[in-house]
Design an enzyme around this catalytic site. Structure first.
Site, PDB file in Angstrom:
ATOM      1  CG  LEU A 173     -43.130  -9.998   7.221  1.00 59.62           C
ATOM      2  CD1 LEU A 173     -44.103  -9.260   6.301  1.00 59.62           C
ATOM      3  CD2 LEU A 173     -43.735 -10.071   8.625  1.00 59.62           C
ATOM      4  CG  ASN A 174     -37.604 -11.072  10.358  1.00 54.47           C
ATOM      5  OD1 ASN A 174     -37.260 -11.539   9.267  1.00 54.47           O
ATOM      6  ND2 ASN A 174     -36.749 -10.428  11.131  1.00 54.47           N
ATOM      7  CG  ASP A 175     -37.191  -7.375  12.735  1.00 55.67           C
ATOM      8  OD1 ASP A 175     -37.729  -8.417  13.115  1.00 55.67           O
ATOM      9  OD2 ASP A 175     -36.050  -7.026  13.095  1.00 55.67           O
ATOM     10  CG  ASP A 201     -32.034  -4.135  14.927  1.00 54.09           C
ATOM     11  OD1 ASP A 201     -31.680  -4.575  13.818  1.00 54.09           O
ATOM     12  OD2 ASP A 201     -32.377  -4.867  15.871  1.00 54.09           O
TER      13      ASP A 201
END
Length: 551
Positions: A30-32, A159
């Site tokens: 998991l990241n952002d 992003d």
């Protein structure tokens, strides 16, 4: 171990280092955080996820998806977005959600296309807006809607933020970027009448030399008075604006005034990529994403908390990465910074508690707080400093002590008081401990308060990072008590000083101070005694987080 993580097969330390009330998938990477929102009775959290291994993937990043009714307990759903089209075939990277005036949600995200992995902006819409779980998303054929401009490299454009509407009805959105052949980071502004055709505005909303690539920008208004949040499109005399950018491993922000009429954001200061930048969190916290919770009129922020053990450890555990607790955010009464505090729903996990009233801690004292599960706890403590005005002025000033010394648990150089505070995830003999502590030093005619979190003795293991984090706390200890709240969850400690004026998140991996063997202490290593005016600590229940997962 096989490529897929297996929670059931974890070794004891890996089991006990896994968190109990922080959001994470059952397995893998998991990241952002992406596109948090509230829709038809459910909170939604999407997140960057590699479903195949506890490691970042250059080819297979998807959007994991979970729903909740309290942002504490979560049900995992099918992945929301996966690589499937030429414009995102190499991964679906971060983005944000916007709630349109008719109530429909829409997502803008970064696709890595089939042309040299160029980063492009993609629109996704729910297949069935009547589904409160938003289980299926479609990608219209007109995608992508934005591509890197000529002064930006193909891999430095990503992003998108939540979009907002100006007084002219046009939609605006920011994209994080970096100017070609420079270290100038920037937030590029795009505008649209219909959320399909987007035009780059000639002037960047904000840029700063020397900061490098700006990732995961965020832009939203905060009320000048009170704690209530406001919708992202609100812009009037009663709000200021926050522009956040993630760079250099930190989430830094600028407060300022924004005009949509001339597309101008005038910040109170500039980003410098130094300790002078205001940060959401002075520890391990990155790539955050905030949203407006229209149910309770509050602005809530999520951040990614990275692992600081080894990649080898991550594969042994079968998982890597988790989210911070969701934090409510509002403008401090000083107007100079944001306040952050765990959402009130977290308090529902509190169970057995202990409470202590006034207690004097002389120099060298350490007192165990027993009667709670110290590895899974919520602690609130306040301190008072007697005779502060009687102190002689020969102590060093704040600017005469370097950060390394200032944030060192074992140094009292320049201290009028301290270090004093909490020892969390500690062993009986204190051979393992994470110290969250205050120091008080001279500053001009007054005093400065420093909050620190030292991981130096957090683990007897050698293959983990052990950092010291610290920052100043904007309070006058002559007028206010010094307060600290720590949420301790096995391998993460979130520390909130002075009601959330300064926040530090630490990742730690004890070898011995795990489970029931973990202890909690109040301590004072300063030359003078301090008064603990109050302490309340709670054991915390285990939240139900993605237990149904098959992904």
């Amino acid at each position: 171990m096989a490529e897929h993580g297996n929670v059931d097969a974890l070794l004891p330390n890996e089991v006990l280092n896994r968190t109990a009330f922080h959001f994470q998938p059952q397995r893998n990477w998991l990241n952002d955080p992406n596109a948090p929102m509230y829709y038809k009775g459910f909170y939604h959290l999407f997140y960057q996820h590699n479903p195949l291994a506890p490691d970042f993937s250059r080819k297979m990043m998807i959007w994991g998806h979970s729903v909740s009714q309290d942002m504490v307990n979560w049900i995992q759903l099918e992945p929301a977005l996966s690589p499937s089209e030429p414009f995102d075939i190499n991964s679906c990277w971060s983005g944000a959600a916007t709630i349109l005036p008719d109530g429909r949600p829409i997502i803008l995200y970064t696709g890595l296309d089939n042309n040299n992995r160029t980063q492009v902006t993609v629109v996704a819409e729910p297949k069935d807006v009547s589904d409160p779980l938003l289980r299926e998303w479609v990608k219209p054929k007109y995608n992508p809607v934005m591509v890197p401009p000529s002064n930006v490299y193909h891999d430095c454009f990503r992003d998108p933020t939540t979009a907002w509407q100006g007084q002219d009805g046009k939609w605006r959105v920011l994209i994080g970027a970096k100017v070609k052949d420079t270290e100038t980071g920037m937030a590029i502004l795009y505008r649209s009448d219909d959320f399909v055709q987007w035009t780059k505005y000639p002037v960047h909303l904000l840029e700063a030399e020397g900061t490098g690539m700006w990732e995961c920008p965020d832009f939203f208004p905060v009320s000048i008075t009170g704690k209530e949040g406001v919708d992202t499109s609100v812009n009037n005399a009663s709000v200021r604006h926050v522009l956040k950018a993630s760079f250099g491993g930190n989430d830094c922000y600028v407060l300022g005034k924004y005009s949509s009429e001339n597309e101008e954001f005038i910040g109170d200061y500039e980003f410098t990529k130094t300790s002078a930048d205001l940060r959401y969190d002075y520890g391990k916290f990155y790539a955050s994403k905030a949203f407006f919770d229209s149910v309770k009129n509050r602005r809530i922020n999520w951040g990614w908390v990275v692992e600081t053990d080894s990649k080898e450890d991550d594969f042994k555990k079968g998982w890597a990465g988790l989210m911070s607790l969701p934090r409510e955010m509002w403008l401090d009464t000083s107007g100079k910074r944001l306040i952050q505090w765990p959402i009130e729903e977290i308090n529902h996990l509190r169970t057995k508690s202990v409470k202590l009233d006034s207690y004097v801690f002389e120099t060298g004292a350490a007192f165990e707080i027993s009667g709670i599960t110290a590895a899974q706890a919520d602690v609130e403590v306040t301190f008072n400093l007697p005779f502060l005005e009687d102190k002689k002025p020969e102590k060093l000033e704040a600017d005469q002590v370097d950060d390394e010394t200032l944030f060192d648990r074992d140094s009292s150089v320049g201290c009028v008081y301290g270090p004093f505070g909490l020892l969390a995830l500690a062993t009986d003999d204190l051979s393992e401990q994470t110290a969250i502590f205050f120091k008080v030093i001279r500053r001009g005619n007054g005093y400065a308060v420093v909050i620190c979190s030292s991981e130096k003795r957090s683990s007897l293991r050698d293959n983990v990072k052990k950092s010291s984090h610290g920052t100043f706390v904007d309070i006058d200890p002559r007028q206010e008590k010094i307060s600290l709240r720590c949420l301790i969850d096995h391998s993460i400690i979130e520390s909130y000083a002075a009601g959330g004026k300064s926040v530090i998140t630490s990742r730690v991996y004890p070898k011995l101070a795990i489970g029931e063997a973990a202890k909690l202490y109040v301590f004072n290593d300063g030359a003078d005694g301090v008064i603990m005016t109050s302490l309340e600590a709670w054991s915390m229940r285990t939240a139900q987080i993605n237990l149904n997962s098959t992904y």
